[in-house]
Design an enzyme around this catalytic site. Structure first.
Site, PDB file in Angstrom:
ATOM      1  N   HIS A 180       0.849  -1.182   0.000  1.00 61.03           N
ATOM      2  CA  HIS A 180       0.000   0.000   0.000  1.00 61.03           C
ATOM      3  C   HIS A 180       0.883   1.230   0.000  1.00 61.03           C
ATOM      4  O   HIS A 180       2.017   1.201   0.488  1.00 61.03           O
ATOM      5  CB  HIS A 180      -0.915  -0.008   1.234  1.00 61.03           C
ATOM      6  CG  HIS A 180      -1.973   1.043   1.202  1.00 61.03           C
ATOM      7  ND1 HIS A 180      -1.796   2.297   1.747  1.00 61.03           N
ATOM      8  CD2 HIS A 180      -3.225   1.031   0.667  1.00 61.03           C
ATOM      9  CE1 HIS A 180      -2.890   3.013   1.555  1.00 61.03           C
ATOM     10  NE2 HIS A 180      -3.767   2.270   0.910  1.00 61.03           N
ATOM     11  N   ASP A 187      -7.967  -4.787  -0.307  1.00 59.34           N
ATOM     12  CA  ASP A 187      -8.452  -5.526  -1.474  1.00 59.34           C
ATOM     13  C   ASP A 187      -8.224  -7.025  -1.336  1.00 59.34           C
ATOM     14  O   ASP A 187      -8.926  -7.816  -1.962  1.00 59.34           O
ATOM     15  CB  ASP A 187      -7.756  -5.024  -2.749  1.00 59.34           C
ATOM     16  CG  ASP A 187      -8.109  -3.587  -3.064  1.00 59.34           C
ATOM     17  OD1 ASP A 187      -9.293  -3.252  -2.995  1.00 59.34           O
ATOM     18  OD2 ASP A 187      -7.189  -2.803  -3.363  1.00 59.34           O
TER      19      ASP A 187
END
Length: 468
Positions: free
Chosen positions: A345, A404
């Site tokens: 991320h 996700d």
């Protein structure tokens, strides 16, 4: 000859044949476009370009201030990023506390989350009840909207239909161009309330006209939460369990906001800064979220997991899972990109709090659905993927699983079709988008205008008769 099929509201299918040689003509044009648009990578360093609005160390270029959300994944010490456990704050409150409070009081927390993001304060129970009732009272779409704006022009991609539904809402608004905060707030609350209905009906139209399946149009129930209504609208029998509804409510809360720098929220700020209407700004954000590098990433995770499950015989074997992840990371398996989707991320380093919350809550649903082995596989990949990526790239950078990685698995356990994964993200994130639009209107008041350095040399114009 290629034939394009367009589904209409009736049972008639319109076929438009492609013109002869059109495909080869377009291919020639695409080659020309690609030849004339490359930029030497060295020029980015020469002109000190912050590609993707990020510095070389991966931190984002600060282009604005916000009081809405904060994404915490590291601290800066002596100019270096120091990883810390991830935290997500809404208006200064930790999202874990919002979820914990909803669980403690056995409430659906998304309405409280929306109230907090829009108004900056936690509601009293009376304020929350009033706001929940108001959202429920306007959840139903305007008269003839479903028939005229959704059924008569179905789309194979529901995000596309959602964007068109947002733009079409302009035509049903009695005061669409009014830029007062009160009017923008009304527009935003209506969109927040109606996104789940637009998505559900767009899905039903897609089933009917593109999948050849039955279409079920149920009316929303004003007293139900957004999560309950959505599950009710997409299912033929309108049935769902409390566990399913509460887990979906959790997913809506953790996706509702993620700071002003994420691509779709930044899009809201940029488009709103041009002093356009609410529907144009939100539709632009939907288009951003549709992208596979943003909201569409969870589908790539599910496709990767399909591949892993098909090629790893023992899901509990650390060696087998490690070896196959190594093949993926070295471009020898799955899509040959070398990416292990759902890992890493831009801000979070040690942990993504959204992924942690979904993972922990998904355990009970996996047990209820008899999917404990698959859940175990996800947990094993979460542990092994950073190790494998470090082995392949020789990089000591700390990474973690992002939201996700688990969101698609949660949705699949809820029997939600994959084409609804990204639209569900939008049903949640419209809350944050709305807060950012209001913040831009109230606090900023200056159009975004960053600089682009031209690297095209000046040329002498050539008359058409002299061109070769």
């Amino acid at each position: 000859m290629r034939v394009y099929k367009y589904a209409l509201a009736s049972d008639v299918t319109m076929e438009l044949p492609m013109k002869k040689n059109e495909n080869s003509f377009l291919e020639k044009l695409s080659v020309l476009a690609e030849q004339n648009d490359p930029i030497n990578p060295d020029l980015y360093e020469k002109y000190d370009v912050k590609r993707g609005l990020r510095y070389a160390n991966g931190t984002g270029v600060c282009v604005g201030l916000t009081r809405i959300g904060d994404v915490v994944g590291y601290e800066m010490k002596d100019g270096k990023k120091v990883p810390i456990p991830g935290r997500l704050l809404y208006r200064g409150y930790d999202v874990e506390d919002l979820i914990g409070d909803a669980e403690k009081h056995k409430q659906f927390g998304f309405s409280q989350c929306v109230y907090l993001l829009l108004f900056g304060e936690l509601p009293t129970q009376a304020q929350l009840d009033e706001f929940h009732d108001f959202m429920g009272s306007i959840r139903e779409l305007p008269p003839n909207f479903t028939e005229d704006m959704i059924m008569k022009a179905p789309s194979s991609d529901i995000m596309n239909k959602l964007a068109r539904g947002v733009l079409a809402s302009y035509s049903y608004d009695p005061d669409p161009e009014n830029r007062s905060v009160a009017n923008i707030l009304r527009q935003c609350i209506e969109l927040i309330s109606r996104f789940s209905s637009i998505v559900a009906y767009a899905y039903q139209a897609k089933r009917r006209y593109f999948d050849g399946l039955s279409m079920y149009i149920h009316n929303p129930e004003p007293g139900l939460s957004t999560a309950e209504n959505f599950l009710r609208l997409i299912r033929s029998d309108k049935q769902y369990t409390p566990l399913e509804a509460h887990l979906l409510d959790l997913a809506l809360i953790v996706h509702a906001e993620h700071g002003g720098g994420n691509n779709s929220s930044l899009t809201v700020h940029v488009v709103s800064s041009a002093d356009t209407d609410t529907y144009s700004a939100i539709a632009a954000a939907v288009g951003s979220l549709k992208g596979r590098r943003h909201g569409g990433a969870n589908i790539r995770v599910m496709e990767m997991m399909d591949d892993i499950k098909a090629n790893v015989s023992d899901w509990g074997s650390e060696k087998q899972v490690h070896d196959y992840l190594y093949k993926i990371a070295t471009r020898n398996a799955f899509d040959r990109t070398g990416l292990i989707y759902g890992q890493g991320h831009a801000v979070y380093t040690i942990s993504d709090p959204r992924a942690v919350l979904l993972r922990d809550q998904a355990a009970s649903l996996a047990k209820d659905k008899g999917l404990e082995d698959e859940y175990g596989l996800y947990c094993l990949i979460e542990r092994l993927a950073p190790v494998v990526l470090a082995e392949v790239h020789g990089d000591s950078k700390q990474i973690c699983s992002n939201v996700d990685f688990y969101s698609g698995f949660v949705y699949s356990m809820l029997n939600i079709p994959r084409e609804l994964f990204t639209p569900l993200f939008a049903i949640s994130r419209i809350a944050g988008w709305s807060a950012h639009r209001i913040e831009e209107i109230v606090a900023c008041g200056r159009i975004y205008r960053p600089a682009y350095q031209s690297v095209c040399e000046e040329r002498t114009y050539v008359p058409i008769e002299d061109r070769k």
